[in-house]
Design an enzyme around this catalytic site. Structure first.
Site, short mmCIF file in Angstrom:
data_model
loop_
_atom_site.label_atom_id
_atom_site.label_comp_id
_atom_site.label_asym_id
_atom_site.label_seq_id
_atom_site.Cartn_x
_atom_site.Cartn_y
_atom_site.Cartn_z
N ASP A 62 0.87 -1.18 0.00
CA ASP A 62 0.00 0.00 0.00
C ASP A 62 0.91 1.24 0.00
O ASP A 62 2.14 1.11 -0.12
CB ASP A 62 -0.93 -0.05 1.23
CG ASP A 62 -2.21 0.76 1.00
OD1 ASP A 62 -2.33 1.44 -0.03
OD2 ASP A 62 -3.09 0.72 1.88
N GLU A 97 0.06 4.60 1.94
CA GLU A 97 -0.08 5.60 3.01
C GLU A 97 0.97 5.41 4.10
O GLU A 97 1.37 6.38 4.75
CB GLU A 97 -1.49 5.52 3.61
CG GLU A 97 -2.61 5.96 2.68
CD GLU A 97 -3.09 4.86 1.72
OE1 GLU A 97 -2.41 3.81 1.60
OE2 GLU A 97 -4.14 5.06 1.08
N HIS A 123 -2.37 -0.06 -3.85
CA HIS A 123 -2.93 1.26 -3.55
C HIS A 123 -3.67 1.87 -4.74
O HIS A 123 -3.14 1.93 -5.84
CB HIS A 123 -1.79 2.19 -3.10
CG HIS A 123 -2.22 3.62 -2.94
ND1 HIS A 123 -2.93 4.05 -1.84
CD2 HIS A 123 -2.05 4.70 -3.74
CE1 HIS A 123 -3.17 5.35 -1.97
NE2 HIS A 123 -2.66 5.77 -3.12
N HIS A 177 -1.70 1.17 6.68
CA HIS A 177 -2.17 2.28 7.53
C HIS A 177 -3.28 1.80 8.46
O HIS A 177 -3.88 0.75 8.24
CB HIS A 177 -2.70 3.41 6.64
CG HIS A 177 -3.78 2.95 5.71
ND1 HIS A 177 -5.10 2.84 6.10
CD2 HIS A 177 -3.72 2.49 4.43
CE1 HIS A 177 -5.80 2.36 5.08
NE2 HIS A 177 -4.99 2.13 4.05
N HIS A 215 -8.11 5.30 7.29
CA HIS A 215 -9.33 5.04 6.53
C HIS A 215 -9.48 3.53 6.35
O HIS A 215 -8.52 2.77 6.59
CB HIS A 215 -9.33 5.74 5.15
CG HIS A 215 -8.38 5.15 4.16
ND1 HIS A 215 -7.02 5.39 4.19
CD2 HIS A 215 -8.57 4.31 3.11
CE1 HIS A 215 -6.43 4.75 3.21
NE2 HIS A 215 -7.35 4.07 2.53
N GLU A 230 -8.24 -2.37 6.99
CA GLU A 230 -7.71 -3.10 5.83
C GLU A 230 -6.67 -4.14 6.24
O GLU A 230 -6.58 -5.21 5.64
CB GLU A 230 -7.05 -2.11 4.86
CG GLU A 230 -8.04 -1.25 4.14
CD GLU A 230 -7.37 -0.12 3.38
OE1 GLU A 230 -6.25 -0.32 2.85
OE2 GLU A 230 -7.96 0.97 3.29
#
Ligand code: ZN
Length: 273
Positions: free
Chosen positions: A8, A10, A60, A103, A115, A134
């Site tokens: 990912d 972030e 991502h 994240h 998020h 996630e």
């Protein structure tokens, strides 16, 4: 030994702002380079620990962020977003998995880009009564295929979330978030060294068991506005629980994940107001 990396953006070293992770952002190319560098450090650690094969899945947004031309030549790259298992597509058959640049879930304080899947749609996701992000969702999918998640990288909030779910997991904390879009970042040489050593240690020790995902899966989803729940409710099998909350039940985590994606896609058609 086959090592799988879900990457990912972030939680990547130096990433603190949407301009670095949004494909239309002014600093996006820099974000891609930073992400590719962190992934290379994880690949190097895995190879030092004896990995014979490394597969990297770009996880991502558009999932075409990692620069293949700069990626370690020993790794293969899964690039692009139409993938059945999304962020962990291609994990079947791996011996273990590493989650790089992850994240914390939506609503976590002092966490970069907190998020859950969609920052515009998803307020909270609950699996059999437990709020998950996630990290857990993808770790359970890996567990379904018998693959343990042995290492992660991100900020200190991701570390807390990862260790609460998987005690003993190696986490490379590359930045200390002071808010949603601010962090104290390690120098790149230091964060890459940390990622390399955590990956090497995790792949050599291999002391973590795969997670057992719940079965059946009872899912509740709090969306951001009522219209999203109105639209999600049209999906067969979904029932309305409250103004912004819908629910559904599936026999296993894979079907639950597929339903989750379908429902979020339906909810995303809302009218901004
Ligand atoms: Zn992301």
């Amino acid at each position: 030994m086959r090592v799988y990396i879900s990457a990912d953006m972030e939680g990547i070293s130096g990433v603190v702002h949407p301009s670095q992770i949004d494909p239309n952002g002014s600093d996006y190319l820099r974000g891609r380079r930073l992400q590719t560098g962190d992934v290379n450090a994880a690949i190097e650690g895995a190879l030092q620990a004896g990995a014979s094969e490394v597969i990297v899945n770009d996880s991502h947004w558009v999932q075409r962020n990692i620069l293949l031309e700069d990626l370690h030549p020993c790794a293969r790259l899964i690039s692009g977003s139409t993938k059945r298992l999304g962020m962990v597509h291609g994990v079947e058959g791996a011996d273990l998995a590493l989650f790089i640049g992850y994240h914390a879930k939506h609503g976590t304080p002092y966490a970069i880009a907190d998020h859950t899947w969609s920052s515009s749609c998803v307020d909270d996701l609950r699996l059999n009564g437990h709020s998950i992000g996630e990290f857990a969702l993808n770790a359970y999918i890996c567990g379904y295929f018998g693959v343990p998640v042995v290492m992660a990288s991100g900020d200190q909030a991701l570390e807390n979330e990862a260790k609460a779910l998987i005690p003993g997991i190696q986490v490379a904390v590359v930045k200390l978030a002071t808010g949603r879009w601010a962090a104290e970042c390690l120098p790149l040489s230091e964060s890459r060294k940390l990622i390399r050593s955590c990956a090497k240690e995790a792949v050599s020790v291999r002391n973590i068991q795969p997670l057992s995902p719940p079965s059946p899966c009872e899912v509740e989803l709090d969306l951001m506005v009522t219209e999203m729940a109105d639209r999600a409710e049209y999906v067969p099998g979904v029932h309305r629980i409250g103004g912004r909350t819908i629910g559904f039940e599936c026999e296993d985590i894979i079907k639950a994940f597929e339903m989750f994606r379908t429902v979020v896609n339906a909810a995303s058609l809302f009218t901004p107001f």
